[in-house]
Design an enzyme around this catalytic site. Structure first.
Site, mmCIF file in Angstrom:
data_model
loop_
_atom_site.group_PDB
_atom_site.id
_atom_site.type_symbol
_atom_site.label_atom_id
_atom_site.label_comp_id
_atom_site.label_asym_id
_atom_site.label_seq_id
_atom_site.Cartn_x
_atom_site.Cartn_y
_atom_site.Cartn_z
ATOM 1 N N PHE A 1 57.687 -9.276 34.394
ATOM 2 C CA PHE A 1 56.494 -8.547 34.072
ATOM 3 C C PHE A 1 56.955 -7.134 34.382
ATOM 4 C CE2 PHE A 1 56.581 -8.512 38.696
ATOM 5 C CZ PHE A 1 56.146 -7.315 39.179
ATOM 6 N N LYS A 2 57.824 -6.639 34.887
ATOM 7 C CA LYS A 2 57.831 -5.064 35.105
ATOM 8 C C LYS A 2 58.128 -4.418 33.600
ATOM 9 C CE LYS A 2 58.162 -5.420 39.489
ATOM 10 N NZ LYS A 2 59.160 -5.292 40.113
ATOM 11 N N ASP A 3 58.456 -5.089 32.668
ATOM 12 C CA ASP A 3 58.554 -4.720 31.270
ATOM 13 C C ASP A 3 57.337 -3.925 30.642
ATOM 14 O OD1 ASP A 3 61.275 -4.753 31.040
ATOM 15 O OD2 ASP A 3 61.026 -7.165 30.327
#
Length: 738
Positions: free
Chosen positions: A345-347
């Site tokens: 999800f950091k993307d």
């Protein structure tokens, strides 16, 4: 400065000074001198010499809205179709289109626009005006272009009821929907302000929204940021004069007093009609609309922001829906947040934030980004900043610190492989909390940061979730997930949902809460912890206690965190922005290892949040159970959330579980959960073994490609010592910038 009218074609220009006391008037209909005088003075404070230019598809209500806006401002109103084109051509627009055809019509329309000028007026463009570049460049010079953004289905319904026959581009074999979709690219190119217009919104309401949007556009002073450790009542005159805007907080990251930046006036609120207008929209379109409302155009113009969003969420994501929602079982749905290039999800933040940062920073200074990661942030931030344009990479470098023995083998391999010419990783012989605390201390060490600026012309910045630009994009996918459930017919808009999120640093769950504040009907935010369950205890008791606690390594390393940075933003919010209280609480945590919330604040917190935790044993059991019954493999963090959701949900509404990473990033734990006896230690071999299961979702494409690369070799490892970290930072700056 007085408006001068000539006709035909209708033209408004201005005199050079107020000393001229006469008006030269030529009108198609009589207009009293006193009326013009009143019009100019009443509209001048908002418009000045500028025009408000309404743009949108046919049927968007530009003409009606323009008349109402003009009445409210008591200023001239010009309809391009009626007052310019038909007057110039001496025939109806539909007749002209029929006579000359599509391409010639656009050219003739553009020529008429090039001969037109106006000042201090409300102008309603034709639906096809934006398709002529030269004409739009001309009219944009003296106007604020307001895009009336109406859902395509609403426009089609309106045009059908009106039986309009003069749609430019409509022809046999080309549907009305195709025409409207094709035109969107032109509207997006030219607008300064977007106004969302739902299907049942009255023109009077739209006109008010236009005026509010223009006022916001002209006054960036309204959208400033404060530190969570500053108090309105305790702020000095110097602090008030030193305002922080979006571009400032993106660059600075952490406030000088050690607090985190938050919007001084809070986040914008969308109406139910505005959210419903986004149900048909793509993820990219939703992101553009939400971020436009959160980032003032004085910081990043809407057209440039649109380009950044399209770059961030375009080809870099393997799924066209970007963040799809998948039904798991019963009332549980998975929000898949792992389709980005590094499979977590950091993307979502770190494909976007580097471009925001590069746009905001001054050209005269180099910047070194410092990042602390518990796993997924590392590869995501390295990948994101490595995708900047070459000219930006020359002045922006990145150093990523991670706990050497506190991430999974695949996560470490990713971070090594993602190193580029402007981005490096360094393992630290400690845990994530040390890495994160060290970065905070470096930022607040004015002697060190001042030395870097004077000696090397280099400033430090942060890309952790303490940076507002990291947190803001996460709001989008929580809102989008809800809209997807509405679009799929699972719920109707207004029906509540619960959200369950594996939580360590509190950023992701805070973003869900922010989405709720902005109008998404989220009922409860469920915080799911692993055995490092300090947040669970805090939410249940109001006591944040680190005394005697040691970090436990788990199968879900991204939430192996004891000090949750973004919790400070949430407490600042529920404490009515009492920065003194927040300062007291976090100073006590730093110095004594604990703090306790007042009873009233705990009550507020427990209205918003519930919490539970999951052991490693239960995490692996959940992975095995879900795969056995559905053929779907959860990653270890999602499994933590699944276990907690099963325990805490009351099954009266859907629950969206954030699937924060792809299972292939944690292959050893997954293979163990699937009861594989012998596990090869080579990460690539582990992925190939997992791929043989033909499970859902398939093995992550980007992860396989990354692990096949050799990267830039190995990485450096250093001791958990502040002076050692600062020495490495200085050396990196010398090597990259000097």
């Amino acid at each position: 400065m007085f408006p001068v009218f000539q006709y035909p074609p209708l033209r408004l220009i201005t005199q050079n000074s107020l000393s001229s006391m006469c008006l030269k008037l030529t009108f198609s209909r009589p207009v009293a001198f006193a009326q013009i005088w009143k019009s100019w003075f009443s509209s001048h404070s908002l418009l000045g010499k500028k025009n408000i230019i309404l743009m949108g598809p046919p049927g968007a209500g530009k003409t009606t809205t323009g008349r109402i806006v003009g009445q409210k401002l008591d200023c001239p109103v010009i309809d391009i179709d009626d007052d310019v084109l038909e007057t110039t051509w001496n025939m109806s627009v539909s007749q002209k289109l029929q006579d000359v055809g599509y391409e010639e019509f656009l050219e003739e329309e553009g020529k008429a626009l090039l001969k037109f000028s106006a000042s201090g007026s409300v102008i309603s463009l034709s639906g096809s005006n934006p398709m002529h570049a030269a004409g739009m460049q001309h009219i944009k010079k003296n106007g604020i272009i307001v895009y009336l953004d109406v859902p395509t289905s609403v426009i089609m319904s309106r045009l059908k009821s009106k039986q309009m026959d003069r749609i430019v581009g409509l022809s046999p074999g080309v549907s009305l929907k195709d025409v409207l979709q094709f035109r969107k690219q032109f509207y997006k190119r030219w607008f300064d302000i977007r106004v969302l217009c739902g299907g049942d919104v009255a023109a009077e309401v739209v006109a008010e929204k236009v005026l509010d949007a223009v006022k916001r556009y002209q006054d960036s002073e309204l959208e400033t940021f404060i530190s969570t450790r500053s108090s309105r009542s305790g702020r000095s005159t110097e602090e008030d004069s030193n305002k922080f805007y979006f571009s400032d907080v993106v660059i600075q990251g952490l406030a000088l007093d050690g607090g985190l930046f938050v919007p001084e006036r809070g986040l914008p609120k969308f109406t139910a009609e505005e959210w419903q207008g986004l149900i048909e929209a793509t993820y990219v379109e939703r992101a553009q609309v939400i971020l436009e409302r959160c980032i003032h155009p004085a910081d990043i113009p809407a057209s440039r922001l649109a380009e950044i969003v399209e770059t961030a969420y375009g080809e870099n994501f393997s799924c066209s829906k970007v963040a799809p929602v998948r039904h798991l079982a019963g009332n549980q749905f998975l929000l898949e947040l792992f389709h980005g290039p590094t499979a977590s999800f950091k993307d979502f933040a770190l494909q976007l934030m580097p471009h925001l940062f590069a746009y905001c920073i001054p050209r005269s200074c180099n910047y070194l980004i410092l990042v602390a990661t518990s796993g997924d942030t590392g590869s995501a931030v390295l990948d994101g900043f490595s995708r900047l344009h070459d000219t930006d990479k020359q002045r922006i470098a990145l150093m990523n610190f991670f706990p050497e023995d506190g991430v999974s083998p695949i996560q470490k391999s990713q971070m090594i492989a993602c190193q580029k010419e402007n981005a490096w990783s360094m393992g630290v012989k400690s845990d994530f909390d040390f890495c994160q605390t060290a970065i905070k201390q470096i930022f607040t060490n004015s002697d060190f940061t001042g030395f870097l600026t004077v000696e090397y012309g280099t400033a430090l910045a942060a890309a952790n979730s303490i940076n507002w630009a990291r947190l803001l994009p996460q709001i989008v996918y929580h809102a989008s997930a809800y809209l997807d459930l509405v679009h799929q017919g699972i719920i109707s808009f207004g029906s509540p949902v619960d959200i369950c999120i594996p939580t360590g640093n509190f950023g992701n769950i805070l973003a869900a809460f922010y989405a709720k504040m902005m109008g998404i009907p989220i009922r409860k935010c469920i915080c799911a912890s692993n055995e490092n369950n300090v947040l669970t205890e805090f939410i249940r008791t109001g006591v944040y206690d680190l005394r005697g606690r040691k970090l436990i390594s788990s199968f879900s390393p991204a939430v192996d965190i004891l000090k949750s940075s973004n919790l400070e933003r949430y407490l600042h919010l529920i404490a009515n922005e009492d920065g003194q209280l927040v300062t007291q609480l976090f100073n006590q945590l730093e110095n004594q290892g604990h703090f306790q919330l007042q009873k009233d604040l705990l009550g507020k917190l427990q209205q918003d949040l519930v919490a539970g935790w999951c052991s490693d044993e239960d995490c692996l059991a959940a992975i095995h159970s879900v795969y056995s019954t559905t053929g779907y493999i959860l990653d270890t963090h999602t499994a933590v959330a699944k276990v907690v959701a099963d325990r805490l949900q009351d099954r009266t509404c859907p629950i969206i579980i954030s699937s924060t990473a792809h299972y292939s990033k944690f292959a050893p734990a997954i293979l163990r959960a699937l009861r594989i006896a012998e596990i090869n230690q080579n990460p690539l071999s582990q992925l190939h073994l997992l791929s043989s299961y033909s499970a859902l979702p398939p093995i992550h494409w980007g992860l396989l490609e990354t692990l096949k690369k050799t990267g830039n070799g190995d990485h450096q490892v250093c001791a958990a010592d502040m002076s050692v970290l600062m020495s490495h930072i200085e050396t990196l700056i010398q090597n990259h910038f000097m």
